[in-house]
Design a protein around this motif. Structure first.
Motif, mmCIF file in Angstrom:
data_model
loop_
_atom_site.group_PDB
_atom_site.id
_atom_site.type_symbol
_atom_site.label_atom_id
_atom_site.label_comp_id
_atom_site.label_asym_id
_atom_site.label_seq_id
_atom_site.Cartn_x
_atom_site.Cartn_y
_atom_site.Cartn_z
ATOM 1 N N ILE A 23 -5.215 -38.359 20.964
ATOM 2 C CA ILE A 23 -6.563 -37.817 21.091
ATOM 3 C C ILE A 23 -6.809 -37.322 22.517
ATOM 4 O O ILE A 23 -7.351 -36.242 22.737
ATOM 5 N N THR A 24 -6.388 -38.132 23.493
ATOM 6 C CA THR A 24 -6.553 -37.738 24.893
ATOM 7 C C THR A 24 -5.761 -36.472 25.203
ATOM 8 O O THR A 24 -6.254 -35.569 25.886
ATOM 9 N N HIS A 25 -4.537 -36.392 24.716
ATOM 10 C CA HIS A 25 -3.731 -35.195 24.930
ATOM 11 C C HIS A 25 -4.442 -33.959 24.391
ATOM 12 O O HIS A 25 -4.482 -32.902 25.048
ATOM 13 N N GLN A 58 -9.281 -28.603 27.164
ATOM 14 C CA GLN A 58 -9.987 -28.334 28.416
ATOM 15 C C GLN A 58 -9.174 -27.416 29.330
ATOM 16 O O GLN A 58 -9.733 -26.547 30.010
ATOM 17 N N THR A 59 -7.855 -27.587 29.309
ATOM 18 C CA THR A 59 -6.997 -26.755 30.148
ATOM 19 C C THR A 59 -7.017 -25.303 29.678
ATOM 20 O O THR A 59 -7.069 -24.375 30.499
ATOM 21 N N VAL A 60 -6.973 -25.109 28.374
ATOM 22 C CA VAL A 60 -7.062 -23.751 27.839
ATOM 23 C C VAL A 60 -8.365 -23.097 28.288
ATOM 24 O O VAL A 60 -8.390 -21.938 28.735
ATOM 25 N N GLU A 61 -9.467 -23.825 28.182
ATOM 26 C CA GLU A 61 -10.764 -23.285 28.608
ATOM 27 C C GLU A 61 -10.768 -22.977 30.095
ATOM 28 O O GLU A 61 -11.330 -21.953 30.524
ATOM 29 N N SER A 62 -10.152 -23.826 30.899
ATOM 30 C CA SER A 62 -10.141 -23.607 32.346
ATOM 31 C C SER A 62 -9.366 -22.356 32.726
ATOM 32 O O SER A 62 -9.595 -21.765 33.789
ATOM 33 N N LEU A 63 -8.459 -21.929 31.858
ATOM 34 C CA LEU A 63 -7.679 -20.719 32.092
ATOM 35 C C LEU A 63 -8.335 -19.485 31.483
ATOM 36 O O LEU A 63 -7.754 -18.395 31.511
ATOM 37 N N ALA A 95 0.882 -26.538 21.755
ATOM 38 C CA ALA A 95 0.909 -27.980 22.001
ATOM 39 C C ALA A 95 -0.356 -28.656 21.486
ATOM 40 O O ALA A 95 -0.304 -29.756 20.920
ATOM 41 N N LEU A 96 -1.488 -28.005 21.660
ATOM 42 C CA LEU A 96 -2.759 -28.563 21.205
ATOM 43 C C LEU A 96 -2.757 -28.791 19.702
ATOM 44 O O LEU A 96 -3.201 -29.845 19.221
#
Length: 234
Positions: free
Chosen positions: A122-124, A130-135, A73-74
């Motif tokens: 851009i926000t998406h 950030q979500t990938v990093e948080s996981l 998705a990114l």
């Protein structure tokens, strides 16, 4: 006017191992960018104007885990963010507005509306990274994109935007059922619904009905990558 049709999306992060971007870079789904005419022709392949009487079936699961889905998705969000950034940078506002002469308020509002769409993409991308990093994963690095004349010609820009938004909507619909982590589902669906709003708006700008079917067909990862590959340089 700056002629910028090839770019990467830069979130200010260090270079990272590229999840989906690595697949794209290997040439597994194509490397050379298609010509502007090819892009415009491709838009016809994404429209689905025959009524769909029944809900679609799920597409094959082509993901190993949630991080792979998020990086998929990114990379699609990178694609859209760079596309809108380049197009709005290259094309004169007056040229875009002239495409909608006689269409009432939309002529005056179209540039600002497209800026909102750009900012959403851009926000998406930022949130997905950030979500990938948080996981505990590494966000996919943006490939290099080349959009040719699609970010120079106003009519082609709108047609290509409509095509990309339709691809994005079908991609989220295809991947979302395979998300394992329940907490990721609401944010994913939230992005998907906004992408669907974008798609409807861009289809209307392109002279098409924004909601042609009662049901939208999802696309598998391989189907989406085949459609997107013409814009990937590396």
């Amino acid at each position: 006017m700056t002629n910028d049709n090839s770019n990467r999306f830069d979130l200010g992060r260090r270079p990272v191992l590229s999840g989906l971007a690595g697949v794209l870079a290997t040439g597994a789904v194509g490397t050379a960018a298609a010509s502007g005419d090819d892009h415009h022709t491709g838009a016809d392949d994404t429209t689905q104007d025959e009524p769909a009487d029944q809900p679609p079936e799920a597409v094959p699961d082509e993901f190993e885990n949630d991080i792979e889905i998020l990086n998929y998705a990114l990379t699609l969000e990178y694609l859209e963010a760079v596309f809108y950034t380049c197009g709005l940078r290259n094309i004169d506002e007056s040229a875009l507005e002239q495409q909608f002469e006689g269409r009432g308020p939309i002529q005056d509002q179209v540039v600002n509306r497209l800026r909102v769409v750009r900012d959403h993409e851009i926000t998406h991308a930022e949130v997905l990274g950030q979500t990938v990093e948080s996981l505990g994963g590494e966000p996919a690095q943006s490939p290099e994109f080349d959009f040719g004349t699609a970010v120079q010609d106003p009519a082609e820009f709108i047609a290509t935007a409509a095509m990309l938004e339709d691809i994005g909507v079908s991609a989220y619909a295809g991947a979302a059922p395979y998300i394992d982590t329940f907490e990721l589902v609401p944010p994913a669906l939230s992005i998907h619904s906004v992408e669907a709003r974008h798609a409807s708006f861009l289809r209307e700008l392109n002279g098409e009905i924004g909601f042609p079917e009662a049901f939208d067909d999802p696309r598998s990862r391989s189907e989406v990558l085949e459609l997107a590959s013409g814009f990937i340089v590396e």
